[in-house]
Scaffold this motif. Structure first.
Motif, PDB file in Angstrom:
ATOM      1  N   SER A   1     125.673  61.564  58.080  1.00 17.26           N
ATOM      2  CA  SER A   1     126.126  60.276  57.608  1.00 17.26           C
ATOM      3  C   SER A   1     126.062  59.825  56.719  1.00 17.26           C
ATOM      4  N   ILE A   2     125.299  60.211  56.017  1.00 14.92           N
ATOM      5  CA  ILE A   2     125.412  59.872  54.591  1.00 14.92           C
ATOM      6  C   ILE A   2     126.168  60.308  53.764  1.00 14.92           C
ATOM      7  N   MET A   3     126.176  61.541  54.082  1.00 11.39           N
ATOM      8  CA  MET A   3     126.853  62.703  53.880  1.00 11.39           C
ATOM      9  C   MET A   3     128.785  62.661  53.772  1.00 11.39           C
ATOM     10  N   CYS A   4     128.807  62.083  54.586  1.00 13.91           N
ATOM     11  CA  CYS A   4     130.175  61.571  55.141  1.00 13.91           C
ATOM     12  C   CYS A   4     130.656  60.824  54.415  1.00 13.91           C
TER      13      CYS A   4
ATOM     14  N   THR B   1     112.040  51.662  58.428  1.00 15.79           N
ATOM     15  CA  THR B   1     112.747  51.362  58.282  1.00 15.79           C
ATOM     16  C   THR B   1     113.842  50.283  57.532  1.00 15.79           C
ATOM     17  N   TYR B   2     113.181  50.480  56.436  1.00 16.57           N
ATOM     18  CA  TYR B   2     113.928  50.636  55.103  1.00 16.57           C
ATOM     19  C   TYR B   2     115.116  50.871  54.742  1.00 16.57           C
ATOM     20  N   ILE B   3     115.010  52.329  55.219  1.00 23.76           N
ATOM     21  CA  ILE B   3     115.849  53.391  55.324  1.00 23.76           C
ATOM     22  C   ILE B   3     116.740  53.044  56.178  1.00 23.76           C
ATOM     23  N   ILE B   4     116.894  52.550  57.961  1.00 20.95           N
ATOM     24  CA  ILE B   4     117.892  51.951  57.962  1.00 20.95           C
ATOM     25  C   ILE B   4     118.888  51.497  57.635  1.00 20.95           C
ATOM     26  N   SER B   5     118.052  50.236  56.908  1.00 16.76           N
ATOM     27  CA  SER B   5     119.122  48.663  56.995  1.00 16.76           C
ATOM     28  C   SER B   5     119.698  48.685  55.236  1.00 16.76           C
ATOM     29  N   VAL B   6     118.806  50.335  54.352  1.00  9.53           N
ATOM     30  CA  VAL B   6     119.647  51.368  53.233  1.00  9.53           C
ATOM     31  C   VAL B   6     120.988  51.901  53.892  1.00  9.53           C
ATOM     32  N   ALA B   7     120.730  52.346  54.468  1.00 10.40           N
ATOM     33  CA  ALA B   7     121.625  52.362  54.905  1.00 10.40           C
ATOM     34  C   ALA B   7     123.044  52.285  55.929  1.00 10.40           C
ATOM     35  N   ARG B   8     122.858  51.188  56.803  1.00 11.83           N
ATOM     36  CA  ARG B   8     123.537  50.618  57.067  1.00 11.83           C
ATOM     37  C   ARG B   8     124.140  49.400  55.316  1.00 11.83           C
TER      38      ARG B   8
END
Length: 574
Positions: free
Chosen positions: A501-504, A467-474
């Motif tokens: 997406s992170i790479m982009c 859940t934290y990963i998704i929020s941090v990526a956004r």
């Protein structure tokens, strides 16, 4: 002289128009302020600023830090944002404020809001029209969330005919929430003796008569005889609002006029979902809406049947691919026109090198869920490919394949001195979430708060990390449409889109790093790199034409749309 009159009339019209607009904005603001004061009154952080005063700029001032937007999203769809990922301090830096707004905008997309042409600066500056547009969408999603048979099985009552027999349940299950609400409203109006069928929430209800009848049926103890007797529309509307106010803030939830009995409870238990298809439906529906298409997709498998929504998505993802002269715009009366639209969708997909074996236009019209999901996955993957293709210059001209992305991610993490490495997008170690957190920290050290990270060993710890990963990526700026379960279960397709997406984001924001050109080629021979991909690069290049190869593996990536595969779930979930 005549010119002077003309100018005066024009100026007067302009003043009246401006005044009218101001009144509408103030009324709209008051509505949103009331909603915020009710639903966020007990929020641990925001309660110190509440209640807001609708007569002031409290709303705009509170919205500037981005916390309000994030909190509203979590009220609408609980759990969308990891609460501790929100920057909540009395004084936020420009970076922290921008993080909150980026997190809010990407999360708004993820729950189905259209945020085209809305940026973080618009929210920081508190531009009324754009802020109100976003808040309105979030509130609408919240209020319509329970308008389905799964969450409100009592709605099955509106399907009963005059003899008490149930009509087509599948029809109601496929309706958009607004249509379900109309169905519920007309059910009660018919019982109350209102002979006009309401088909929309604009022209059909602007005289407030339908609302007056409805509220009298639901809460006769608060009725006022003047409401229906008055000829003045404004007076009637005012009386209707007073009636609603006395009933409370959630009319449908508290006084929906539907009974609860064993039949409906039994029906609720019988409504089961295919978990993976349900996730895919949500994911692709939200992704399609995020592209800014004109059609609002509420129910994926119903709303694509005309083919028009898919054509809009194709035109967004591959501009110019759709010849609109050959398409028919809804509403479509004839079945053959729907099939023609869907045949055009399949034909364009084939021209984009999608695998469309056993997929025909009629399969889409008939709502074949597994075939539709398979097509949409390829469409989403193509979209990611196009984004990465635009960044290919950062890679020294190399094709961006799955092995390339994995090598890039491993190298980024290794350079920070951390030890986690992955071999593929289905590497089971990804379920802990630690690799993603190390990758996010590698591309932007400020974005991860390591005090919030767990070891990722138990299911609960994995869920918290995911859940934290998704929020941090956004928060970083990635537009992603995955759920915590996708990370916990290592859904390799979603792992691909997350890392891509992170790479982009990294290539767009740090193009000057030495990871371009020869620096990247070293990633293929580094000891930290995964084993070479089993994909034949030459074969992949010829298959995708000018588009970069981005394969998960031969079996899972190039989806052959075969019913036998879908029976086993292989084509979707592997």
């Amino acid at each position: 002289m005549s010119t002077g009159k003309s100018g005066g009339s024009k100026n007067s019209s302009s003043v009246l128009k401006s005044t009218s607009t101001d009144i509408i904005i103030e009324a709209e603001k008051a509505t949103y302020v009331r909603h915020i004061n009710i639903y966020l009154a007990d929020d641990p952080f925001l309660k110190q600023f509440l209640p807001l005063d609708p007569a002031t700029n409290d709303l705009f001032n509170l919205a500037k830090d981005g916390v309000l937007l994030c909190k509203l999203i979590n009220i609408a769809v609980p759990g969308t944002i990891y609460e501790r990922a929100i920057n909540t301090k009395t004084e936020l830096s420009l970076w922290e404020r921008n993080e909150n707004h980026t997190l809010g905008l990407n999360s708004a997309k993820a729950i189905g809001c259209t945020v085209v042409n809305i940026g973080t600066l618009d929210l920081i500056e508190g531009r009324p029209n754009l802020l109100f547009s976003l808040i309105a969408q979030i509130i609408k999603i919240q209020l319509l969330a329970d308008l389905n048979l799964k969450k409100t099985p009592q709605l099955v009552e509106v399907l009963k005919d005059d003899d008490g027999y149930l009509q087509d349940i599948e029809e109601l299950m496929g309706l958009a929430p607004e249509k379900v609400l109309l169905r519920w409203m007309n059910y009660h109006l018919k019982k109350g003796g209102y002979d006009i069928i309401v088909t929309n929430f604009s022209s059909d209800v602007k005289d407030a008569k339908a609302y007056a009848y409805l509220l009298n049926i639901l809460a006769p103890e608060h009725s006022n005889t003047l409401t229906l007797d008055t000829k003045d529309v404004i007076e009637r509307a005012t009386l209707v609002l007073d009636h609603a106010e006395r009933m409370g803030s959630q009319i449908f939830h508290q006084r929906n006029g539907l009974s609860v009995d064993d039949e409906k409870i039994s029906f609720e238990e019988s409504v089961t979902d295919d978990v993976h298809l349900s996730r895919d439906e949500r994911r692709f529906r939200l992704w399609m809406n995020s592209l800014g298409i004109e059609t609002c997709v509420n129910n994926l498998f119903e709303d694509v049947k005309t083919g028009w929504a898919l054509l809009e998505v194709l035109d967004k993802v591959a501009p110019g691919s759709v010849n609109w002269k050959h398409a028919t715009k809804p509403p479509i009366k004839f079945h053959i026109r729907q099939v023609e639209n869907c045949n055009l969708v399949v034909m364009i997909g084939e021209s984009l090198r999608f695998s469309v074996v056993n997929l025909g236009g009629n399969d889409i019209v008939q709502g074949n869920k597994k075939l539709i999901v398979a097509f949409l996955w390829q469409l989403m993957r193509y979209n990611v490919l196009q984004i990465l293709k635009s960044l290919r210059s950062c890679s020294g001209g190399k094709d961006i394949s799955n092995s390339y992305i994995i090598a890039w991610a491993n190298r980024k993490v290794k350079r920070t001195g951390r030890s986690h490495q992955i071999e593929s997008f289905k590497d089971k170690s990804l379920s802990s979430g630690l690799f993603f957190l190390e990758l996010l920290s590698a591309v932007e050290p400020r974005v991860v708060n390591w005090s919030l990270i767990t070891k990722g060993e138990s299911e609960e710890e994995k869920r918290l990390n995911a859940t934290y990963i998704i929020s941090v990526a956004r928060k970083l700026g990635c537009s992603i449409f995955l759920l915590p379960e996708d990370i916990m279960e290592v859904n390799q397709k979603m792992m691909l889109t997350l890392i891509a997406s992170i790479m982009c984001w990294c290539l767009q924001n740090s193009p000057e790093e030495d990871e371009a050109g020869n620096g990247y080629s070293n990633a293929y021979t580094s000891n930290a790199s995964p084993a070479p991909s089993t994909v034949d690069e030459d074969e992949s290049s010829s298959h995708c034409g000018e588009i970069s190869s981005l394969n998960i593996d031969n079996a899972a990536s190039d989806i052959t749309v075969s019913p036998s595969q879908f029976e086993n779930g292989d084509a979707i979930d592997e």
